[in-house]
Design an enzyme around this catalytic site. Structure first.
Site, mmCIF file in Angstrom:
data_model
loop_
_atom_site.group_PDB
_atom_site.id
_atom_site.type_symbol
_atom_site.label_atom_id
_atom_site.label_comp_id
_atom_site.label_asym_id
_atom_site.label_seq_id
_atom_site.Cartn_x
_atom_site.Cartn_y
_atom_site.Cartn_z
ATOM 1 N N GLU A 295 2.033 44.860 16.509
ATOM 2 C CA GLU A 295 0.885 45.749 16.749
ATOM 3 C C GLU A 295 1.327 47.103 17.286
ATOM 4 O OE1 GLU A 295 -1.736 43.355 19.243
ATOM 5 O OE2 GLU A 295 -2.617 42.468 17.446
ATOM 6 N N ASP A 369 -4.708 34.174 16.168
ATOM 7 C CA ASP A 369 -4.883 34.902 17.427
ATOM 8 C C ASP A 369 -5.988 34.326 18.302
ATOM 9 O OD1 ASP A 369 -4.567 36.768 19.337
ATOM 10 O OD2 ASP A 369 -5.054 38.515 18.100
ATOM 11 N N GLU A 397 -11.437 36.294 25.029
ATOM 12 C CA GLU A 397 -11.578 37.436 24.121
ATOM 13 C C GLU A 397 -12.395 37.091 22.884
ATOM 14 O OE1 GLU A 397 -7.767 38.851 22.797
ATOM 15 O OE2 GLU A 397 -8.634 40.205 21.299
#
Ligand code: BDP
Length: 704
Positions: A295, A369, A397
């Protein structure tokens, strides 16, 4: 009567103002045991003997915790020598056969004919863990009159990873600011840091990474090393080491070098000097956590080098000091258009056996993820000659932030109990993580923390349970998460079975409910773009395909799901043959993973007999219904819970209920635009148009 009233009034005046319950005390509330049950506990906890060992800072805090706990639970213990009377508790540090350095033994023994509870360990830290266990026994109303308990942690490094930035924002944090007050450190150490350490030690956590994996090089400069040292000093008595996330390009940013090439001698020298400098102020510094070439983070590949080159170079810098390098396998590159689920395995598997002994490869539980559900990451079981650690996410998240009640125990347990079949049946992920499968000693379980400055630490009362269960599983990856939920509920709220049973049941089903109302049947990554708040199955375009929802769901007129079988991306080939074959086989794969591995027509028949479309719609509805049920259950819990915490949970459940409905409606509207099939009987049409759902934006969603 009047006199009594006056006396009571006076007592109220002089009593210290009772603090309302706000969740600050976590599972360490130490409220008095009910009168009817108190006797046996008071009898066994009447006195504390001087410790049979030199009084170290750790023993000091162990004794203080014991006193504090017993004072709250059964009344202030006196001091008395072991053997002088019944009911003495003796803390003892002496070699213990069959226990690891951090393990403890709690036994009821006769000393001079007097009943004594001995909490013994080879090292002082084991005594502290034993004290917490003893207090937990009382808090959960277990008998303590004839104890013979021995326990050692199965995982060596049991760590929190804070994604906390130096300006106190928290990446994916939903509970206020960072609890680490970088600006005022080291001059002022917030007393809360002690409670942080107590809470972590109470569940066996022994390491904490202080800063975000998306790291700034500044965290490695002298002022920040001094700040980290102040925290390390505070945490040390509690057996907690500090670690730092290291930015791979630090040699350029703070070292004045032109390169961060790991094979450049000047770069290696920079890191060696940096490690020496850190260990001078933090002699027991744990080591570095590194997110490299992922990332957009810098890494060895920027110089044509490999993960092995990068990790080993850093390992050589901290190795002489006893430090470790935890190198993350969460990588997926801009260059390779391959199925993102395959990239971690593809990049790391070939390096098995090449990493230094003090390197641990830290692997997320699933290959994408931290989704509400993912099959276990194929790297587990695939790198027998390397240290492989587990990374779970505690902060939610992708599971509704801190306002959705989702107990993550079942998610963690599902992954840990998955069978990699690396060495035949029974080769569970838990056995990879605890090192027993391949005889590895340096083992890691890490959890991305959900802790912040909110009074309740975790953003919600129930999110404390996720911190708690993470620690308990890091101690024992094979532990039962229902039992852990019960322990937590008893300590955090009440032992009343009229509370514990329904609340634990509600917690245990809550994760499956979130899967159902967000991403049922193996769907994944359908959240809003970048903040990951709410539904966003229409998210498309932008910087990269694998940051979009449409990439993962592959919805079309023909059907739904990501084909990862040999006819598709062939990600199933990354698993042991029997496991991969099962995932690839529609007759074998569990329907919970169906659309993770298969692209299927809308009319595909599920085991229930429903078509895929009908089954999907029903699943969303089931998830919403479960939240309805949680609201009802919780409303009935009012008699057992203090008003402030009851009200907070009630409010959050209402938010969750509304958002679950929104997830269901928006998803049905979106996928319905492809299936073009009628809703199953009894299912309501979404109240808004698809365009209205798509038009909703949340520029101020937290956590970015
Ligand atoms: C993703 C998060 C991102 C993290 C990344 C990571 O969205 O904020 O930086 O994981 O683990 O889930 O590095």
């Amino acid at each position: 009567m009047r006199l009594l009233a006056i006396a009571l009034g006076l007592a109220l005046l002089v009593a210290p103002a009772a603090r309302a319950e706000d969740g600050y005390d976590l599972w360490l509330r130490y409220k008095p045991v009910e009168a009817a049950a108190k006797g046996p506990y008071a009898a066994r906890a009447a006195a504390i003997a001087p410790a049979r060992a030199a009084e170290t800072p750790t023993l000091k805090v162990a004794r203080a915790e014991l006193e504090r706990g017993l004072t709250g639970l059964v009344g202030k213990p006196i001091r008395a020598a072991a053997g002088s009377r019944d009911g003495v508790i003796q803390l003892s540090v002496a070699p213990q056969a069959g226990l690891s350095d951090e393990g403890y033994r709690i036994r009821t023994e006769a000393v001079n004919g007097k009943t004594t509870t001995v909490i013994a360990a080879s090292k002082d830290i084991g005594v502290l863990y034993g004290v917490f266990r003893y207090l937990e026994l009382i808090q959960t109303r277990q008998p303590v009159d004839k104890l013979d308990i021995a326990s050692s942690p199965k995982v060596k490094l049991r760590m929190l990873n804070h994604w906390d930035n130096l300006n106190r924002t928290v990446e994916r944090g939903y509970s206020g600011q960072s609890i680490f007050d970088w600006w005022r450190l080291p001059g002022h150490v917030d007393p809360r840091m002690v409670d942080y350490a107590r809470a972590n030690a109470s569940i066996g956590i022994n390491g904490t990474v202080l800063n975000n994996v998306n790291a700034k090089a500044d965290s490695l400069t002298p002022p920040f090393i001094a700040k980290a040292a102040a925290l390390a000093d505070t945490f040390r008595p509690y057996g907690i080491k500090v670690y730092l996330s290291a930015r791979f390009s630090a040699p350029i940013e703070i070292g004045g070098l032109k390169t961060a090439d790991p094979l450049d001698p000047a770069v290696a020298a920079f890191w060696k000097a940096k490690a020496d400098e850190i260990y001078k102020t933090i002699p027991d510094f744990g080591g570095f956590l590194v997110k490299a070439n992922s990332e957009g983070q810098p890494g060895p590949q920027d110089y044509g080098r490999t993960h092995v080159d990068g990790a080993n170079m850093l390992a050589d810098a901290v190795g002489p000091h006893g430090g470790v390098v935890i190198w993350r396998a969460f990588v997926y590159s801009h260059e390779q258009p391959d199925d993102r689920a395959k990239q971690g395995y593809s990049e790391f598997k070939p390096f098995d056996g090449q990493f230094r002994d003090n390197v641990v490869i830290q692997v997320k539980n699933g290959a994408i993820d931290f989704q509400p559900r993912e099959p276990f990451h194929p790297l587990f079981g695939a790198m027998p000659k390397s240290n492989l650690g587990m990374e779970f996410q505690i902060t939610k998240e992708y599971l509704g932030f801190s306002t959705h009640l989702v107990y993550l125990g079942p998610l963690y347990e599902e992954t840990l109990r998955s069978d990699t079949q690396a060495h035949g049946k029974g080769s569970t992920v838990a056995k990879v993580v605890d090192g027993s499968l391949d005889g590895r000693k340096l083992t890691v379980m890490a959890g991305v923390a959900n802790i912040g400055t909110d009074r309740n630490w975790s953003g919600s009362q129930f999110d404390q349970a996720n911190w708690y269960v993470f620690g308990r599983l890091a101690w024992d990856p094979e532990a039962d998460t229902r039992a852990i939920a019960a322990d937590w509920a008893k300590m955090t709220f009440t032992n009343d079975p009229r509370f514990v049973k329904p609340v634990v049941d509600m917690m245990m089903g809550s994760r499956e409910a979130a899967v159902d109302y967000m991403t049922p049947l193996g769907l994944h990554h359908q959240m809003g773009r970048s903040h990951h708040y709410g539904p966003g199955p229409w998210v498309a375009g932008g910087e990269r395909a694998d940051w979009t929802s449409v990439y993962y769901a592959k919805a079309g007129p023909d059907g739904l799901g990501f084909d990862r079988t040999p006819s598709g991306s062939n990600a199933t080939a990354q698993y042991a043959p029997a496991v991969g074959a099962c995932y690839a086989d529609l007759k074998c794969v569990d329907e919970k993973d169906l659309l993770w591995f298969h692209h299927l027509s809308w009319d595909y028949r599920l085991k229930s007999g429903d078509t895929l479309w009908n089954g999907l719609v029903k699943r969303y509805g089931q998830g919403v219904k479960y939240v309805d049920g949680m609201e009802t259950t919780w409303a009935a819990m009012a008699p057992y819970v203090d008003a402030p915490r009851h009200a907070e949970v009630t409010d959050y459940l209402k938010i969750q209920r509304d958002e679950a409905q929104w997830w269901r409606d928006a998803s049905v509207a979106w996928f319905g635009s492809f299936s073009k099939r009628p809703l199953p009987p009894g299912e309501k049409a979404p109240p808004k148009t698809l365009q209205e759902y798509e038009a909703m934006t949340f520029p101020w969603a937290p956590g970015i």
